[in-house]
Design a protein around this motif. Structure first.
Motif, short mmCIF file in Angstrom:
data_model
loop_
_atom_site.label_atom_id
_atom_site.label_comp_id
_atom_site.label_asym_id
_atom_site.label_seq_id
_atom_site.Cartn_x
_atom_site.Cartn_y
_atom_site.Cartn_z
N LEU A 1 28.12 -23.90 9.87
CA LEU A 1 28.15 -24.12 8.42
C LEU A 1 29.57 -24.38 7.92
N LYS B 1 23.64 -22.58 1.90
CA LYS B 1 23.14 -22.09 3.18
C LYS B 1 24.02 -20.97 3.72
N LYS B 2 25.34 -21.17 3.61
CA LYS B 2 26.26 -20.15 4.10
C LYS B 2 26.09 -18.85 3.32
#
Length: 96
Positions: free
Chosen positions: A56, A78-79
């Motif tokens: 990521l 997402k991270k």
């Protein structure tokens, strides 16, 4: 009925104390085994999630270099989700 028979079975036909103790011991061993299996799976999930952070970070760097704001935002989201799940797993104290 002699004393031994009374230990093994109550008047109502239900198991005696010895049977209940054995049943409880068996149940607890089974539960412990299942907990160990779930803990191992959670540890594996933690390892996979932790290793995905590097990927990521590379996605974020690539998005910055490309100037792609949407890709950057998606990678940041997402991270954040991965980091949140890692904190949840750490709170379970399964890593020691």
């Amino acid at each position: 009925m002699d004393g031994e028979d009374k230990k093994q079975q109550r008047k109502d036909g239900s198991p005696g104390l010895d049977d209940e103790s054995q049943w409880m011991s068996d149940l607890m061993r089974e539960v412990d085994g299942e907990l160990e299996q779930v803990t191992a799976q959670l540890r594996e999930s933690y390892t996979r999630l932790f290793s995905s952070l590097e990927k990521l970070d590379r996605e974020i760097e690539a998005a910055v270099e490309e100037g792609d704001e949407m890709k950057y935002q998606a990678a940041q989201i997402k991270k954040g989700l991965v980091e949140s799940r890692l904190r949840e797993l750490e709170a379970l104290n399964i890593l020691s």
